[in-house]
Write an enzyme that holds these catalytic residues in place. Structure first.
Site, mmCIF file in Angstrom:
data_model
loop_
_atom_site.group_PDB
_atom_site.id
_atom_site.type_symbol
_atom_site.label_atom_id
_atom_site.label_comp_id
_atom_site.label_asym_id
_atom_site.label_seq_id
_atom_site.Cartn_x
_atom_site.Cartn_y
_atom_site.Cartn_z
ATOM 1 N N ARG A 81 -15.857 99.151 -27.081
ATOM 2 C CA ARG A 81 -15.790 99.204 -28.552
ATOM 3 C C ARG A 81 -16.139 97.851 -29.160
ATOM 4 N NH1 ARG A 81 -10.359 101.750 -30.841
ATOM 5 N NH2 ARG A 81 -9.587 99.674 -30.381
ATOM 6 N N LYS A 183 -14.426 97.722 -35.441
ATOM 7 C CA LYS A 183 -13.164 97.012 -35.659
ATOM 8 C C LYS A 183 -13.487 95.606 -36.141
ATOM 9 C CE LYS A 183 -8.631 97.479 -33.579
ATOM 10 N NZ LYS A 183 -8.125 98.581 -34.402
ATOM 11 N N GLU A 219 -8.986 108.590 -42.321
ATOM 12 C CA GLU A 219 -7.883 108.005 -41.559
ATOM 13 C C GLU A 219 -7.024 107.150 -42.476
ATOM 14 O OE1 GLU A 219 -8.815 104.982 -38.639
ATOM 15 O OE2 GLU A 219 -10.844 104.781 -39.381
#
Ligand code: PLP
Length: 340
Positions: A81, A183, A219
């Site tokens: 990620r 992220k 989310e």
């Protein structure tokens, strides 16, 4: 020798430990990296990260299993990620094998801070990377630093998980072709006003809807949604602007392969939420936090699971995944990375 820390009563704050990992990227290459005792970073006033927020991060935890091993949960997925995050922000790739090796080094160096089995506490691991050389015209930095620090954190749910009350936010988290799926610090900087506003209005978290149509569930600021239908199907929103939570992906696997439940990753319309039986928020810190109530501009949706405890399916998911993590249940191949 473990540190003399009251593990059960630790909170979720930064406690500085002695060692951290650092590697520098310069002239197109990473150096070999090392463990250092220096917790401070000295950089130029014009560093890329300070001017244009070129920074990404990861989060995972190390903990002690019942048989006394220190382990990390699926660090290879955090490594991958971070590669995706780096690519989107035009940052260099820190190789996945080196990422996992650096995690091992830093956890070993901080072994005294890894909480004992049964305490509920964990050693939180924070890898991050940022542009460090001076950048004034808008462009990617040429030099970067990759670091990992660790900090011991307490059990997320002290005295049982209390269901959360969340609100549908008036703010957007991610644009359709933006950076919601990586992220990056920038996603958090712009969420601060929204979360401070939610807290001021008495809510625990924001539910963000898709910014293009404001009809679909995305989310919260830092956790993915899982819903349970009245006939015990697990549903999670599918969207290109959601951060792919490793916890959520693991829970979907557990639901299907350990609990024999039907699972579905698909668009979830906000209009459907009132028909679900249970709702949970997934992330590394809490695994699953139950949601008891969702408020949309004064209109309340009360989940049938109520405000006292987790719903029964959420509880099963939680127990099964934490059972796998702690070594009580057999883990799928590669999920538990033993440090020592
Ligand atoms: C980190 C994060 C999550 C949770 O991901 P995990 O890999 O499960 O810890 C969910 N949403 C956002 C926006 C995040 O930054």
């Amino acid at each position: 020798m473990k540190k003399n820390i009251d593990w059960e009563n630790l909170g979720f704050g930064y406690i500085q430990t002695e060692k951290r990992y650092v590697s520098n990227f310069k002239d197109g290459a990473w150096d070999e990296g090392c463990i250092t005792e220096d917790a401070n970073i000295v950089m130029n006033e014009c560093a890329g990260v300070l001017q244009y927020a070129q920074t990404i991060f990861e989060g995972m935890k190390a903990y002690t299993t019942e048989d006394g091993h220190i382990v990390v949960f699926r660090p290879d997925l955090n490594a991958q990620r971070m590669l995706d995050s780096a690519a989107r922000l035009e940052m260099p790739q820190f190789p996945a094998d080196r990422f996992v090796d650096a995690v091992e080094q830093v956890v070993k160096a901080n072994e005294a801070y890894v909480p004992p089995y049964g305490s509920g506490a964990t050693l939180y691991i924070r890898p991050y990377m940022f542009g460090i050389n001076p950048v004034i015209g808008v462009k990617p930095a040429d030099e970067y630093q990759f670091r990992i620090f660790t900090t011991p954190v307490g059990p997320y749910f002290k005295g049982g998980a209390k269901p959360l009350t969340i609100c549908v936010s008036d703010f957007d988290r991610a644009a359709p072709h933006g950076t919601g799926h990586i992220k990056a610090g920038l996603n958090y900087a712009m969420s601060l006003h929204a979360i401070v506003t939610a807290h001021a209005n008495g809510f625990d978290e924001n539910m963000y809807l898709d910014s293009a149509t404001r009809t679909k569930v995305e989310e919260t600021g830092g956790a993915n949604f899982l819903f349970v239908t009245k006939d015990n199907k697990i549903v999670t929103p599918k969207s290109h602007t959601i951060l792919p939570s490793i916890t959520r992906r693991s829970l979907m696997h557990v639901a299907e392969h350990y609990l024999g439940l039907e699972v579905e990753e698909r668009e979830v319309f906000f209009d459907e939420v009132k028909d679900f039986a249970e709702c949970g928020l997934c992330g590394t810190a809490a695994v699953i936090s139950p949601v008891g109530k969702i408020v949309d501009h004064g209109k309340e949706i009360c989940m049938p699971s109520g405000m006292e405890k987790m719903g029964p399916i959420t509880q099963k998911l939680y127990d099964t995944l934490t059972g796998i993590q702690m070594g009580h249940l057999e883990a799928p191949e590669g999920w538990i990375h033993v440090i020592e």
